[in-house]
Design an enzyme around this catalytic site. Structure first.
Site, PDB file in Angstrom:
ATOM      1  N   HIS A   1      49.786   3.712  44.257  1.00 14.53           N
ATOM      2  CA  HIS A   1      49.730   3.578  45.719  1.00 14.53           C
ATOM      3  C   HIS A   1      50.406   2.262  46.106  1.00 14.53           C
ATOM      4  CE1 HIS A   1      48.184   3.045  49.770  1.00 14.53           C
ATOM      5  NE2 HIS A   1      47.922   4.346  49.765  1.00 14.53           N
TER       6      HIS A   1
ATOM      7  N   GLU B   1      55.081   8.390  50.753  1.00 12.55           N
ATOM      8  CA  GLU B   1      54.400   7.559  51.748  1.00 12.55           C
ATOM      9  C   GLU B   1      55.293   6.378  52.128  1.00 12.55           C
ATOM     10  OE1 GLU B   1      49.884   8.034  51.654  1.00 12.55           O
ATOM     11  OE2 GLU B   1      50.368   6.594  50.112  1.00 12.55           O
TER      12      GLU B   1
HETATM   13  P1  PGA Z   1      46.958   6.267  56.462  1.00 12.44           P
HETATM   14  O1  PGA Z   1      46.955   5.962  54.884  1.00 12.44           O
HETATM   15  O2  PGA Z   1      46.760   7.741  56.620  1.00 12.44           O
HETATM   16  O3  PGA Z   1      45.806   5.450  57.008  1.00 12.44           O
HETATM   17  O4  PGA Z   1      48.279   5.824  56.995  1.00 12.44           O
HETATM   18  C1  PGA Z   1      47.609   6.792  53.985  1.00 12.44           C
HETATM   19  C2  PGA Z   1      47.523   6.235  52.592  1.00 12.44           C
HETATM   20  O5  PGA Z   1      47.522   5.007  52.408  1.00 12.44           O
HETATM   21  O6  PGA Z   1      47.456   6.998  51.627  1.00 12.44           O
END
Ligand code: PGA
Length: 250
Positions: A94, A166
């Site tokens: 992540h 992401e």
């Molecule tokens: P968020 O986070 O939906 O609050 O933007 C997503 C993540 O960090 O996996």
């Protein structure tokens, strides 16, 4: 493969609050079908949430893990023990770990390998930062993160992988990326995978999902994208009604 919606609760809920949310979600999603849902609480709440999910269709996931199964690694969590605890999924790489804890592509690769070896499905997170995007490097960053994380990993037909695109600058911002940009990232990820593995493995064993400020109002913009297979949800997964709406929209 069914679409998957994963809740990443990060370090936001204590054991009691995690248990309440897990119970409420398990109840509301009792008859869920056609989708998979996984909850990733913090380490301290894994056991409590796992006990609740045993009686439900929801799966348990972990937000991180170590690559060794046992030994003198103070403060780390064994993939083997996490599997024994009932975890099915493990978030790996992540951006908050890459940025705050300087996790490298090499470490991400070790974690992917040990997750797979312990029958845990990795959720590999990739995505560019704002400055990388401004420099026009989005595509190469994504491609490189995928290739680095999976080099030397041979996914076999009994194993699965989730890759979450992401964009780092979008996480927690309240404003998701343009869906067309997510679709472009999905294609790059898929092409990178096809360069590594047979097409049948890519098609049947890998799901590519989106994460970054997904909520009940923007979810529908993403579900029709080519190669869309689910969401990784942070903030909106802390609100049971919002999270259930996201799941129902998939
Ligand atoms: P968020 O986070 O939906 O609050 O933007 C997503 C993540 O960090 O996996």
């Amino acid at each position: 493969m069914l679409p998957i919606i994963i809740a990443n609760w990060k370090m936001n809920l204590n054991v009691a609050a995690s248990a309440v949310l897990a119970k409420n979600l398990a109840k509301k999603l009792k008859r869920i079908s056609g989708r998979e849902v996984a909850l990733c609480p913090s380490f301290s709440a894994l056991y409590a949430v796992g006990e609740i999910l045993k009686r439900s269709r929801l799966k348990l996931g972990v937000q991180d893990l170590f690559w060794e199964n046992v030994g003198a690694y103070t403060g780390e969590e064994s993939p083997k023990f996490l599997r024994q605890l009932g975890c099915c999924y493990a978030i790996v790489g992540h951006s908050e770990r890459r940025q705050n804890f300087k996790e490298t592509d090499g470490q991400v690769r070790q974690k992917i390998k040990s997750a797979l070896a312990n029958d845990l499905t990795p959720i590999l997170c990739v995505g560019e930062t704002f400055s990388e995007r401004q420099e026009g490097r989005t595509d190469s960053i994504i491609m490189n993160q995928v290739i680095q994380a999976l080099a030397g990993v041979d996914l076999i037909p009994s194993e699965h992988l989730v890759i979450a695109y992401e964009p780092v600058w979008v996480i927690g911002s309240g404003q998701a990326i343009e869906p067309s940009e997510a679709e472009n990232a999905f294609k790059i990820i898929r092409q990178s995978l096809i360069d590594l593995w047979p097409l049948t493995i890519v098609k049947n064993n890998v799901r590519i999902i989106y994460g970054g400020s997904i909520d009940a109002t923007n979810v529908k913009d993403f579900t029709t994208l080519d190669y869309f297979a689910g969401f990784l949800v942070g903030g909106a997964s802390l609100d049971e009604n919002e999270f259930v709406k996201i799941i129902e929209s998939c």
